[in-house]
Design an enzyme around this catalytic site. Structure first.
Site: not given
Length: 130
Positions: A14-16
């Site tokens: 996942t990203d931030a």
């Protein structure tokens, strides 16, 4: 033939914002493709060793519809279709519950491991897919 591969989203994918990064979808397709070959009792290492071929990726297409998030459980439905004696495709539908998250397609061919030249899809693979 449609094969279902189930999996859970890992944090590192996942990203931030906790959304699965788009670069992971081709990996999901590859995992599902490997699972597909295992489901017909012909895992990729066996294909390589017994038939002396590699399966080469020629094209990749992805359509993103809805995001996946950290912790989501999803499935990849994989279907195989022959184009002709040299080329074949896998079609993928990623679902979270009843919702279609993504769809995709990959086009492949087989090459001889020694000569690196394209060869027809081996009969052994075609027979297992009937």
């Amino acid at each position: 033939m449609n094969v279902s591969y189930k999996r859970k989203v890992n944090f590192y994918e996942t990203d931030a914002q906790g959304v699965v990064h788009h670069s992971n979808y081709p990996r999901y397709f590859e995992e599902a493709r490997g699972f597909f070959l295992e489901s017909i009792n012909f895992p990729y290492p066996d294909v390589r060793e017994q038939l002396n071929i590699d399966i080469v990726l020629l094209e990749l297409h992805i359509k993103y519809r809805h995001p996946l998030f950290y912790g989501d459980t999803f499935e990849v439905l994989t279907e195989f279709k022959m184009d002709n004696r040299y080329f074949f495709r896998f079609f993928y539908t990623i679902k979270k519950g009843n919702e279609t998250v993504s769809t995709g397609e990959t086009k492949h061919c087989c090459i001889d491991r020694s000569t690196r030249k394209m060869v027809p899809v081996p009969v052994e693979i075609k027979l297992r897919l009937k």
